[in-house]
Each structure stands twice: as structure tokens, then as C-alpha cells.
Design a protein around this motif. Structure first.
Motif, PDB file in Angstrom:
ATOM      1  N   VAL A 174      89.281  11.714  56.594  1.00 40.47           N
ATOM      2  CA  VAL A 174      88.187  12.546  56.113  1.00 40.47           C
ATOM      3  C   VAL A 174      88.002  13.717  57.056  1.00 40.47           C
ATOM      4  O   VAL A 174      87.924  13.538  58.269  1.00 40.47           O
ATOM      5  N   ASN A 175      87.939  14.906  56.483  1.00 43.74           N
ATOM      6  CA  ASN A 175      87.571  16.097  57.233  1.00 43.74           C
ATOM      7  C   ASN A 175      86.221  16.538  56.682  1.00 43.74           C
ATOM      8  O   ASN A 175      86.149  17.067  55.570  1.00 43.74           O
ATOM      9  N   VAL A 176      85.146  16.291  57.449  1.00 46.59           N
ATOM     10  CA  VAL A 176      83.808  16.605  56.957  1.00 46.59           C
ATOM     11  C   VAL A 176      83.546  18.109  56.903  1.00 46.59           C
ATOM     12  O   VAL A 176      82.553  18.528  56.327  1.00 46.59           O
ATOM     13  N   ASN A 177      84.431  18.891  57.469  1.00 49.61           N
ATOM     14  CA  ASN A 177      84.319  20.346  57.404  1.00 49.61           C
ATOM     15  C   ASN A 177      85.330  20.925  56.415  1.00 49.61           C
ATOM     16  O   ASN A 177      85.844  22.015  56.614  1.00 49.61           O
ATOM     17  N   GLY A 178      85.598  20.185  55.356  1.00 44.70           N
ATOM     18  CA  GLY A 178      86.622  20.582  54.401  1.00 44.70           C
ATOM     19  C   GLY A 178      86.083  21.402  53.251  1.00 44.70           C
ATOM     20  O   GLY A 178      85.014  22.012  53.330  1.00 44.70           O
ATOM     21  N   ARG A 179      86.854  21.365  52.145  1.00 48.46           N
ATOM     22  CA  ARG A 179      86.517  22.145  50.950  1.00 48.46           C
ATOM     23  C   ARG A 179      86.524  21.305  49.683  1.00 48.46           C
ATOM     24  O   ARG A 179      86.574  21.843  48.587  1.00 48.46           O
ATOM     25  N   GLY A 180      86.540  19.989  49.811  1.00 47.62           N
ATOM     26  CA  GLY A 180      86.526  19.132  48.634  1.00 47.62           C
ATOM     27  C   GLY A 180      87.899  18.811  48.094  1.00 47.62           C
ATOM     28  O   GLY A 180      88.027  18.380  46.947  1.00 47.62           O
ATOM     29  N   GLU A 181      88.930  18.995  48.903  1.00 50.33           N
ATOM     30  CA  GLU A 181      90.290  18.671  48.464  1.00 50.33           C
ATOM     31  C   GLU A 181      90.519  17.167  48.605  1.00 50.33           C
ATOM     32  O   GLU A 181      90.120  16.563  49.600  1.00 50.33           O
ATOM     33  N   THR A 182      91.167  16.580  47.594  1.00 50.86           N
ATOM     34  CA  THR A 182      91.349  15.127  47.603  1.00 50.86           C
ATOM     35  C   THR A 182      92.775  14.719  47.266  1.00 50.86           C
ATOM     36  O   THR A 182      93.484  15.415  46.539  1.00 50.86           O
ATOM     37  N   ASN A 183      93.140  13.583  47.814  1.00 53.51           N
ATOM     38  CA  ASN A 183      94.351  12.866  47.449  1.00 53.51           C
ATOM     39  C   ASN A 183      93.951  11.398  47.498  1.00 53.51           C
ATOM     40  O   ASN A 183      94.005  10.766  48.555  1.00 53.51           O
ATOM     41  N   VAL A 184      93.475  10.874  46.368  1.00 51.76           N
ATOM     42  CA  VAL A 184      92.897   9.540  46.298  1.00 51.76           C
ATOM     43  C   VAL A 184      93.731   8.666  45.377  1.00 51.76           C
ATOM     44  O   VAL A 184      93.992   9.038  44.233  1.00 51.76           O
ATOM     45  N   ALA A 185      94.138   7.507  45.890  1.00 52.07           N
ATOM     46  CA  ALA A 185      94.897   6.534  45.096  1.00 52.07           C
ATOM     47  C   ALA A 185      94.418   5.136  45.457  1.00 52.07           C
ATOM     48  O   ALA A 185      94.947   4.488  46.351  1.00 52.07           O
ATOM     49  N   THR A 186      93.360   4.695  44.763  1.00 56.60           N
ATOM     50  CA  THR A 186      92.801   3.369  45.046  1.00 56.60           C
ATOM     51  C   THR A 186      93.411   2.286  44.172  1.00 56.60           C
ATOM     52  O   THR A 186      93.224   1.111  44.456  1.00 56.60           O
ATOM     53  N   GLY A 187      94.065   2.675  43.098  1.00 54.67           N
ATOM     54  CA  GLY A 187      94.548   1.691  42.131  1.00 54.67           C
ATOM     55  C   GLY A 187      93.549   1.451  41.015  1.00 54.67           C
ATOM     56  O   GLY A 187      93.834   0.745  40.054  1.00 54.67           O
ATOM     57  N   VAL A 188      92.351   2.024  41.128  1.00 54.02           N
ATOM     58  CA  VAL A 188      91.299   1.907  40.122  1.00 54.02           C
ATOM     59  C   VAL A 188      90.964   3.324  39.660  1.00 54.02           C
ATOM     60  O   VAL A 188      90.242   4.052  40.349  1.00 54.02           O
TER      61      VAL A 188
END
Length: 176
Positions: A13-27
Motif C-alpha cells: 500500500v502506498n498511502v500517498n498514491g493515486r488509486g491505482e490497483t492490482n487486486v487478485a483475491t480470488g473473490v
């Protein structure tokens, strides 16, 4: 930038980011909700969970994300607390949090009878409880209005993101 891993999941997590994501939870529904959370929090989020049952994947994702957020939210340079109300269609959720180091989830939302994409609606309660424990948050979640489960979940996760954005905002410097 914070990184954590606990065998089943890893989060950056970069709390100073821009909302970019790469999320793969399987759900898939959780992936969607976490992407919205990151956008509203203005966090860059990379989260990956090893395959397992949906319940295990949800728990692992929440714990990993909470561990990654714990240190940045307790930094003396940030506010450490936040609050937001966000609507999604007919749903309106209010989330207030403090990085207190005393984990507590207070929620008036009951989705135990709901189903989303074949999953029990308590996925929000399970996720929020694990996140609260791992991040050391005092978290209050209120559903002010809402009947459509998808809209309710989106409102909660968007409001959580906005509250996390406030909590990670730098404190104002004292006037000299």
C-alpha cells in the motif's frame, strides 16, 4: 510504502498514491470493492491472495491489508482518524475510524441473509472485522439507508476508503 505477507496473502500500500490497483483475491466481488476503496482512499494497492475457499481468501485479504495499513495510519505525521458518508444509489453509509491500536468494530449493518455472487453477505462483516484487528482500528460502520446489497457494500467500502484517506492525511504544521 508498506508491504506485508502472511503466507496466504501479500499487500503493498502506498498511502500517498493515486488509486491505482492490482487486486487478485480470488473473490471477484471483493476485488471490485477493494478497487473502489483504493480509489476513494487515493491509495495505490497491490493485493494478491493464494487460492482457497472464499471465506479464507476474504480473511487473508483483510488481514494482509490491515497489516500493511497499521504503520502508515499510526505515523505521528498523519491525522490517524477519519469519517465519511458516501451514497451509492439508494444506499448511504457512514464510516468513522481511528488508528487507536485498540481494535474494535461497531456496526449496525446486518447482511447475514444477503447473497452476492453466490457468497453470503456477511463477507463485509468478516472483512471489516479482520481489517480492524490487523490494522488496530476503532471502526464504526452505519448504514443510514439502503436495501440493495450490492449498493450497500459499495457505499460501505467507498466510505471506508474516504475515511482512510482522511486518516492518512498529513497533520497541519503548527503556526510559527
Amino acid at each position: 510504502m508498506a508491504t506485508t505477507g502472511q503466507g496466504r496473502a501479500s499487500a503493498r500500500v502506498n498511502v500517498n498514491g493515486r488509486g491505482e490497483t492490482n487486486v487478485a483475491t480470488g473473490v471477484p466481488v471483493l476485488d471490485h470493492l477493494l478497487a473502489m476503496l483504493a480509489v476513494y482512499a487515493s491509495f495505490d494497492l497491490a493485493l494478491e491472495v493464494e487460492p482457497g475457499s472464499p471465506e479464507v481468501e476474504i480473511t487473508a485479504a483483510a488481514r494482509s491489508l490491515g497489516e500493511a495499513l497499521a504503520e502508515p495510519l499510526r505515523s505521528p505525521e498523519v491525522r490517524g482518524h477519519g469519517s465519511a458518508e458516501i451514497p451509492v444509489a439508494e444506499a448511504l453509509a457512514h464510516v468513522t475510524l481511528e488508528a487507536s491500536g485498540r481494535p474494535l468494530l461497531v456496526s449496525k449493518v446486518d447482511l447475514s441473509e444477503a447473497r452476492i455472487a453466490g457468497l453470503a453477505g456477511d463477507l463485509a462483516a468478516r472483512f471489516l472485522d479482520e481489517l480492524t484487528q490487523a490494522a488496530g482500528l476503532t471502526l464504526h460502520v452505519r448504514l443510514i439507508e439502503g436495501s440493495d446489497t450490492q449498493h450497500v457494500l459499495e457505499a460501505i467500502f467507498k466510505a471506508l476508503g474516504a475515511a482512510l484517506d482522511q486518516a492518512s492525511t498529513p497533520r497541519r504544521r503548527e503556526r510559527e
